[in-house]
Structure formats: structure tokens, C-alpha cells
Scaffold this motif. Structure first.
Motif, mmCIF file in Angstrom:
data_model
loop_
_atom_site.group_PDB
_atom_site.id
_atom_site.type_symbol
_atom_site.label_atom_id
_atom_site.label_comp_id
_atom_site.label_asym_id
_atom_site.label_seq_id
_atom_site.Cartn_x
_atom_site.Cartn_y
_atom_site.Cartn_z
ATOM 1 N N VAL A 200 -8.807 -1.472 -3.749
ATOM 2 C CA VAL A 200 -7.825 -1.254 -2.490
ATOM 3 C C VAL A 200 -7.086 -2.642 -2.296
ATOM 4 O O VAL A 200 -6.134 -2.830 -1.914
ATOM 5 N N SER B 266 -7.898 6.470 -1.322
ATOM 6 C CA SER B 266 -8.134 7.980 -1.836
ATOM 7 C C SER B 266 -8.012 7.936 -3.248
ATOM 8 O O SER B 266 -8.979 8.623 -3.905
ATOM 9 N N ALA C 100 1.009 -1.236 0.098
ATOM 10 C CA ALA C 100 0.061 0.028 0.007
ATOM 11 C C ALA C 100 0.839 1.366 0.010
ATOM 12 O O ALA C 100 2.121 1.157 0.227
ATOM 13 N N GLU D 92 -4.297 8.854 5.113
ATOM 14 C CA GLU D 92 -3.439 7.584 4.565
ATOM 15 C C GLU D 92 -2.036 7.940 4.764
ATOM 16 O O GLU D 92 -1.275 7.426 5.392
ATOM 17 N N THR D 93 -1.654 9.214 4.499
ATOM 18 C CA THR D 93 -0.328 9.344 4.380
ATOM 19 C C THR D 93 0.199 9.638 5.835
ATOM 20 O O THR D 93 1.289 9.189 6.253
ATOM 21 N N LYS E 57 0.989 3.816 2.001
ATOM 22 C CA LYS E 57 1.674 3.949 3.511
ATOM 23 C C LYS E 57 2.843 3.318 3.575
ATOM 24 O O LYS E 57 3.873 3.805 4.142
ATOM 25 N N LEU F 13 -8.657 -1.366 7.194
ATOM 26 C CA LEU F 13 -9.379 -0.770 5.951
ATOM 27 C C LEU F 13 -10.441 -1.862 5.244
ATOM 28 O O LEU F 13 -11.359 -1.517 5.002
ATOM 29 N N ARG G 150 -6.482 11.022 1.495
ATOM 30 C CA ARG G 150 -5.293 11.064 0.951
ATOM 31 C C ARG G 150 -4.298 11.614 2.296
ATOM 32 O O ARG G 150 -3.341 11.001 2.451
ATOM 33 N N LEU H 260 -6.265 7.887 9.268
ATOM 34 C CA LEU H 260 -7.204 7.772 8.437
ATOM 35 C C LEU H 260 -8.719 7.834 9.061
ATOM 36 O O LEU H 260 -9.530 8.302 8.831
ATOM 37 N N SER I 244 -4.411 3.024 -3.458
ATOM 38 C CA SER I 244 -4.786 3.666 -2.409
ATOM 39 C C SER I 244 -6.278 3.860 -2.140
ATOM 40 O O SER I 244 -6.946 3.905 -3.284
#
Length: 410
Positions: free
Chosen positions: A117, A124, A24, A146-147, A26, A90, A143, A151, A122
Motif C-alpha cells: 500500500v 483491496s 492511490a 476504497e471506491t 481513489k 490507512l 474495494r 473504507l 490499493s
């Protein structure tokens, strides 16, 4: 595993670029950080992307099944926030929400998002594939979440914001119910009087050879015309409505209406306050989560619902890019009041711009609700007076022949 393309800087400050494999986005960011690389941009490698649902069922059906109710979208975001804050992964959360979704259109979209996903895209990015369903703000905030690995908290903020928006819409719909009932009953009364009562009264006097008053004759002519040509009137009204709707969907028509609506008494002020409240609320949420000002402005510009206000934000982005302050940039527009400019200037000087946006949002949301209440309070009596005048004119047209007959009999 998915391949991501990235560009950034290494520990020595040199520019670097390449690809990295991770489950993913992240995880890819974590791997880059472990390697001493600070990424400035990261995206899925289009040449090495994991297979996803190519048919995109939700995307195909977006145009055919109509819009998804706002309440369904709000419920999705709220449920997702609840699951994520309960430390449910998620993918598992998306799967559960997809299975229990009752709206067929949203269910198809959630199924496609879950599949993407699962394939490594991602969250987003998957949301961004449905711009007519999920707003740019929601995609941007996802976004950010996630970063930053938050979330669940970000989705909780978005759920609160969306619930507030839906609450305001519900208040407006509820307040409009009473005027709508008044209008419906008034129209029904007018139709009955002009098509059933008035012709019978007039027929009695016509058979007796007594001339009818001018008002009665005019209403009789109107009633006869509507009785014979009602289909033509409806066709003309539908054609004009369709032409107006088409014109408003054109850039020139939409621009004219947006500018005209901002200058209307009461309504224009309400539209400006609503746009400023939405602008401030979204900006506060983005800045609070670490989004840079310019990026926040680019996201917010698509949420205002008015091309004139959007053009103002575009001009502001250009000015801020050239190094001008946000307050001075907005001061060049006639649509932002001095109080907003002053608060933003204070926020920029003190480094509390997000707090000032939050304060502006609360103030203008409160003022917007107050103005909506005033408008609706004015609307109901105006409708009652208008319908009373219409019914009074028809009643007078019925009574005048009777009064004239009484005078002749004397």
C-alpha cells in the motif's frame, strides 16, 4: 506516485482509455472525475508499477506456518475499522496494527500489505494476494470501501459479520465439549475393562477348567487381537482416513460428499440453511454498499463452502446474465425453499432486494442456530446410550462366568 490504466467514457459518451498517475486508486478516480471521465475499469499498469516487496514474506510462509486463527483475522479487521473511523490514515493504521500483531504468520502478511500500500497498490489488491487468509467477500468489500471513500464503515460491517461467524463457531465448539468428554471417558472405561478386568476374571475360570460363555470368549478373543495387533489396527484406520481425506479433496469426491451431505436427515437441512444464511448475509452487505447484483453473486459464490450450492449460484449468474430475474433463476434449484424465492421476488418488484436479503439472513441464521442446538441436544443422550450399551455388554461378559460358576457350585 503510481500509474493506472483505465477505460471508460467521456462527457460526450465516447469510449476513452489511457493511463493516469496518482498516489492511490481513489485519487486516480477523483482525477478522472475532475476531467469529466466516467471510468468503467481501472487497474495498476503492470509495466509501470511502483516497486513493492518482491519477496512477499507472508506469501512465502503461508504454506509453511499453517493457518491463521479466525480470531486473529477478526481482530485485525476490527482494529482497522476502529482506526479508520477515528480518521487515522490507512497507512498509519496498517503500520500500528502490524507492529502490535503477535501472530508471526499474520504479522508477516500485514507487513507485506503495508509495504505494498505504501508503494501505491490499493489495499483491496494487497488483501487479494492472500486468498487463503482473507475471504473474497472481505476483498470485494474493501474495494467497494476504497471506491466510495467509506473504507472505515465497510470494514466495521465486515468486522461485525466475521465476529458473528466466529461467535457461532464458538457456540458449536463449546456445545461439543461435553459429548467429547463423554466419548473420551467411555473409551477409557472400555479399554480398562477389556484389557485389565476381563482377562483376570477369565483367567480364573480357565485355570479351574470351567468353560467360558460365548460372549466372554468373543470379547476375550477381541481383547487378545487388539493387544497383539493394535498397531496394525491403528495403521489401517490411519490409512483409510488418509485415503478418505485425499478423495474428499479431489473434485469428484468433494462433489459427491457435498451432494450427499445435503440429502442427509437433519444434517442436510442444517447445511442448506447455513449456506443460504451465508449467501443472504454476504449479498445484503454487498448490495447495501452499491455493488451490482451480478458482481455480488460472483463474490458470494466462493463463500458457500459447498460445491453443489456454488454450482447453483453459477447457474443463477448465467440465467441473470441472460435477463432472467434472480427469484426465477433460484427457483430452478431444489436447494432454495419457496419462502426465499418469494421474498426475493418481492424485493425485486419493490426495489428492496438488499432489505429482503437482510431479512432472509436473519431468519436463516436464527434457524441454523436452533437446528445446531437440537442436533447437539440429541447427540449427547445418543452417545450416553451407546456407551452404556457397550459397557453393559462388557459387564455382562464379566458377570456371566460368575453366574455360571454359582450354578455349578449348587
Amino acid at each position: 506516485m503510481v500509474h493506472y490504466r483505465y477505460s471508460g467514457f467521456d462527457g460526450a459518451g465516447h469510449s476513452v482509455a489511457g493511463t493516469i498517475e496518482a498516489p492511490a486508486e481513489k485519487a486516480a478516480l477523483d482525477l478522472l472525475a475532475d476531467g469529466g471521465i466516467i471510468p468503467s475499469e481501472i487497474e495498476l499498469d503492470p509495466n509501470r508499477r511502483a516497486p513493492v516487496a518482491s519477496d512477499a514474506p507472508g506469501q512465502r510462509r503461508t504454506g509453511r506456518r499453517g493457518r491463521i486463527p479466525m480470531t486473529a483475522r477478526v481482530l485485525f479487521v476490527r482494529e482497522l475499522a476502529t482506526f479508520l473511523q477515528a480518521d487515522i490514515p490507512l497507512l498509519e493504521a496498517l503500520g500500528v496494527i502490524h507492529e502490535q500483531e503477535t501472530n508471526a504468520h499474520l504479522r508477516a502478511i500485514l507487513g507485506d500489505i503495508h509495504h505494498r500500500v505504501q508503494g501505491g497498490e490499493s489495499f483491496s489488491s494487497a488483501l487479494g494476494r492472500y486468498p487463503k487468509v482473507f475471504s473474497p467477500l472481505l476483498v470485494s468489500m474493501a474495494r467497494v470501501g476504497e471506491t466510495g471513500g467509506m473504507l472505515g464503515g465497510v470494514m466495521d460491517q465486515m468486522a461485525n459479520w466475521m465476529e458473528h461467524e466466529e461467535e457461532v463457531r464458538g457456540e458449536i465448539r463449546g456445545a461439543l465439549a461435553y459429548p467429547a468428554i463423554i466419548v473420551a471417558l467411555g473409551i477409557l472405561t472400555v479399554i480398562i475393562l477389556t484389557t485389565a478386568v476381563l482377562p483376570r476374571i477369565a483367567g480364573i475360570f480357565t485355570d479351574s477348567g470351567t468353560g467360558l460363555p460365548l460372549l466372554t470368549r468373543a470379547l476375550m478373543a477381541f481383547s487378545g487381537f487388539m493387544g497383539q495387533w493394535w498397531w496394525l489396527v491403528l495403521l489401517g484406520a490411519a490409512s483409510l482416513g488418509g485415503l478418505g481425506f485425499w478423495w474428499l479433496r479431489r473434485p469428484a469426491g468433494r462433489s459427491f460428499w457435498d451432494r450427499f451431505s445435503l440429502r442427509l436427515p437433519l444434517v442436510g437441512s442444517l447445511a442448506r440453511h447455513a449456506s443460504i444464511a451465508r449467501f443472504a448475509r454476504a449479498s445484503a452487505a454487498l448490495l447495501a454498499n452499491g455493488v451490482p447484483l451480478l458482481e455480488a453473486l460472483r463474490v458470494v459464490r466462493g463463500l458457500l463452502g459447498n460445491q453443489v450450492m456454488t454450482a447453483t449460484i453459477d447457474d443463477t449468474i448465467e440465467r441473470v446474465t441472460r435477463g432472467q430475474s434472480l427469484a426465477r433463476s433460484l427457483a430452478a434449484s431444489p436447494w432454495f425453499p419457496p419462502a426465499v424465492i418469494h421474498l426475493l421476488a418481492v424485493g425485486e418488484r419493490t426495489g428492496r432486494l438488499g432489505d429482503m436479503f437482510e431479512r432472509i439472513a436473519r431468519t436463516f441464521e436464527r434457524q441454523t442456530r436452533g437446528r445446531i442446538k437440537v442436533l447437539l441436544d440429541i447427540l449427547s443422550p445418543l452417545l450416553i446410550v451407546f456407551l452404556a450399551v457397550m459397557v453393559g455388554i462388557i459387564a455382562l461378559a464379566i458377570l456371566l462366568p460368575i453366574m455360571q460358576m454359582n450354578q455349578l457350585m449348587r
